[in-house]
Write a protein that holds these residues in place. Structure first.
Motif, PDB file in Angstrom:
ATOM      1  N   ILE A  11       0.820  -1.220   0.000  1.00 30.70           N
ATOM      2  CA  ILE A  11       0.000   0.000   0.000  1.00 30.70           C
ATOM      3  C   ILE A  11       0.852   1.267   0.000  1.00 30.70           C
ATOM      4  CG2 ILE A  11      -0.275   0.242   2.502  1.00 30.70           C
ATOM      5  CD1 ILE A  11      -3.174   0.590   0.067  1.00 30.70           C
ATOM      6  N   ASP A  12       2.104   1.152   0.443  1.00 30.19           N
ATOM      7  CA  ASP A  12       3.002   2.303   0.410  1.00 30.19           C
ATOM      8  C   ASP A  12       3.610   2.514  -0.976  1.00 30.19           C
ATOM      9  OD1 ASP A  12       2.640   2.998   3.096  1.00 30.19           O
ATOM     10  OD2 ASP A  12       4.208   1.602   3.745  1.00 30.19           O
ATOM     11  N   LYS A  13       3.386   1.579  -1.893  1.00 34.93           N
ATOM     12  CA  LYS A  13       3.942   1.659  -3.252  1.00 34.93           C
ATOM     13  C   LYS A  13       2.866   1.860  -4.317  1.00 34.93           C
ATOM     14  CE  LYS A  13       8.101   0.647  -1.799  1.00 34.93           C
ATOM     15  NZ  LYS A  13       8.974   1.711  -1.456  1.00 34.93           N
TER      16      LYS A  13
ATOM     17  N   ASN B  95      -4.935   1.867  -5.368  1.00 35.95           N
ATOM     18  CA  ASN B  95      -5.993   1.911  -6.370  1.00 35.95           C
ATOM     19  C   ASN B  95      -7.078   2.873  -5.909  1.00 35.95           C
ATOM     20  OD1 ASN B  95      -5.042  -1.245  -6.361  1.00 35.95           O
ATOM     21  ND2 ASN B  95      -5.317  -0.395  -8.385  1.00 35.95           N
ATOM     22  N   GLU B  96      -7.726   3.520  -6.897  1.00 31.09           N
ATOM     23  CA  GLU B  96      -8.798   4.479  -6.594  1.00 31.09           C
ATOM     24  C   GLU B  96      -8.325   5.511  -5.580  1.00 31.09           C
ATOM     25  OE1 GLU B  96     -11.722   4.555  -8.332  1.00 31.09           O
ATOM     26  OE2 GLU B  96     -10.794   2.951  -9.506  1.00 31.09           O
ATOM     27  N   TYR B  97      -7.157   6.059  -5.855  1.00 26.00           N
ATOM     28  CA  TYR B  97      -6.509   6.997  -4.932  1.00 26.00           C
ATOM     29  C   TYR B  97      -7.072   8.404  -5.072  1.00 26.00           C
ATOM     30  CZ  TYR B  97      -2.818   9.933  -2.959  1.00 26.00           C
ATOM     31  OH  TYR B  97      -2.123  10.869  -2.232  1.00 26.00           O
TER      32      TYR B  97
ATOM     33  N   TYR C 281      -4.747   4.280 -10.480  1.00 26.99           N
ATOM     34  CA  TYR C 281      -3.532   3.822  -9.800  1.00 26.99           C
ATOM     35  C   TYR C 281      -2.694   5.037  -9.423  1.00 26.99           C
ATOM     36  CZ  TYR C 281      -4.301  -0.654 -12.273  1.00 26.99           C
ATOM     37  OH  TYR C 281      -4.822  -1.811 -12.782  1.00 26.99           O
ATOM     38  N   ALA C 282      -2.174   5.017  -8.218  1.00 30.05           N
ATOM     39  CA  ALA C 282      -1.175   5.994  -7.801  1.00 30.05           C
ATOM     40  C   ALA C 282       0.054   5.183  -7.397  1.00 30.05           C
ATOM     41  CB  ALA C 282      -1.677   6.827  -6.631  1.00 30.05           C
ATOM     42  N   LEU C 283       1.191   5.507  -7.994  1.00 35.24           N
ATOM     43  CA  LEU C 283       2.437   4.813  -7.695  1.00 35.24           C
ATOM     44  C   LEU C 283       3.296   5.745  -6.853  1.00 35.24           C
ATOM     45  CD1 LEU C 283       3.096   3.294 -11.232  1.00 35.24           C
ATOM     46  CD2 LEU C 283       1.680   2.409  -9.376  1.00 35.24           C
ATOM     47  N   PHE C 284       3.850   5.201  -5.786  1.00 36.83           N
ATOM     48  CA  PHE C 284       4.544   5.999  -4.774  1.00 36.83           C
ATOM     49  C   PHE C 284       6.020   5.649  -4.666  1.00 36.83           C
ATOM     50  CE2 PHE C 284       0.179   6.279  -3.621  1.00 36.83           C
ATOM     51  CZ  PHE C 284       0.017   7.413  -2.856  1.00 36.83           C
TER      52      PHE C 284
ATOM     53  N   PRO D 135       3.200  10.295  -3.996  1.00 38.12           N
ATOM     54  CA  PRO D 135       2.801   9.840  -5.332  1.00 38.12           C
ATOM     55  C   PRO D 135       3.713  10.452  -6.401  1.00 38.12           C
ATOM     56  CG  PRO D 135       1.237  11.462  -4.494  1.00 38.12           C
ATOM     57  CD  PRO D 135       2.217  11.192  -3.399  1.00 38.12           C
ATOM     58  N   VAL D 136       4.188   9.607  -7.311  1.00 35.57           N
ATOM     59  CA  VAL D 136       5.089  10.071  -8.370  1.00 35.57           C
ATOM     60  C   VAL D 136       4.525   9.802  -9.772  1.00 35.57           C
ATOM     61  CG1 VAL D 136       7.188   9.924  -6.984  1.00 35.57           C
ATOM     62  CG2 VAL D 136       6.447   7.933  -8.316  1.00 35.57           C
ATOM     63  N   LEU D 137       3.535   8.926  -9.866  1.00 29.60           N
ATOM     64  CA  LEU D 137       2.959   8.584 -11.167  1.00 29.60           C
ATOM     65  C   LEU D 137       1.514   8.178 -10.975  1.00 29.60           C
ATOM     66  CD1 LEU D 137       3.314   7.857 -14.253  1.00 29.60           C
ATOM     67  CD2 LEU D 137       3.888   5.561 -13.471  1.00 29.60           C
TER      68      LEU D 137
END
Length: 132
Positions: free
Chosen positions: A60-62, A65-67, A78-81, A86-88
């Motif tokens: 969940i730290d990486k 979904n549905e952020y 998707y939010a990628l961390f 969040p970076v992407l």
């Protein structure tokens, strides 16, 4: 000197193999003619690609979904961390839907801008558009 031939599939790295498996699913799914939902597209094509690119989809730290960056924001698929920031952002649309709709492009970029994220992707699982 002749150009080097492409390496055989058996010599491909894990990323290439994983992305090939995802790509191999696309023609079979396109036969479904519009019956592939956004949720199916995410589950069958996008999530495996995100994972193949090295993101731990179970952390969940990486990956989330549905952020929602703020509770009033619309969620991004998707939010990628990295380092808990969040970076992407990745916004998904169903396989077979064109990504040319300006509404979806603006939606994706607006999600990223509202959260201060420099990179975002709009994808239908077969086509990936990266916006900076």
């Amino acid at each position: 000197m002749s150009p080097a031939a492409a390496p055989p599939a058996t010599a491909a790295g894990p990323l290439t193999v994983a992305l090939r498996l995802v790509a191999d699913r696309i023609p079979r799914l396109r036969i479904q003619e519009g019956r592939i939902s956004e949720q199916d597209t995410k589950r069958i094509l996008i999530t495996p690609a995100v994972e193949a690119l090295g993101w731990d989809i179970l952390d969940i730290d990486k990956v989330r979904n549905e952020y929602r960056h703020n509770s009033a924001d619309n969620p991004v698929d998707y939010a990628l961390f990295l380092n808990r920031s969040p970076v992407l952002f990745v916004e998904a649309k169903p396989l077979g839907h064109s990504l040319n709709d300006r509404k979806w492009i603006v939606q994706t970029i607006n999600y990223a801008n509202a959260a201060g994220v420099d990179w975002c992707v709009l994808t239908n699982g077969a086509e990936w558009r990266i916006y900076i």
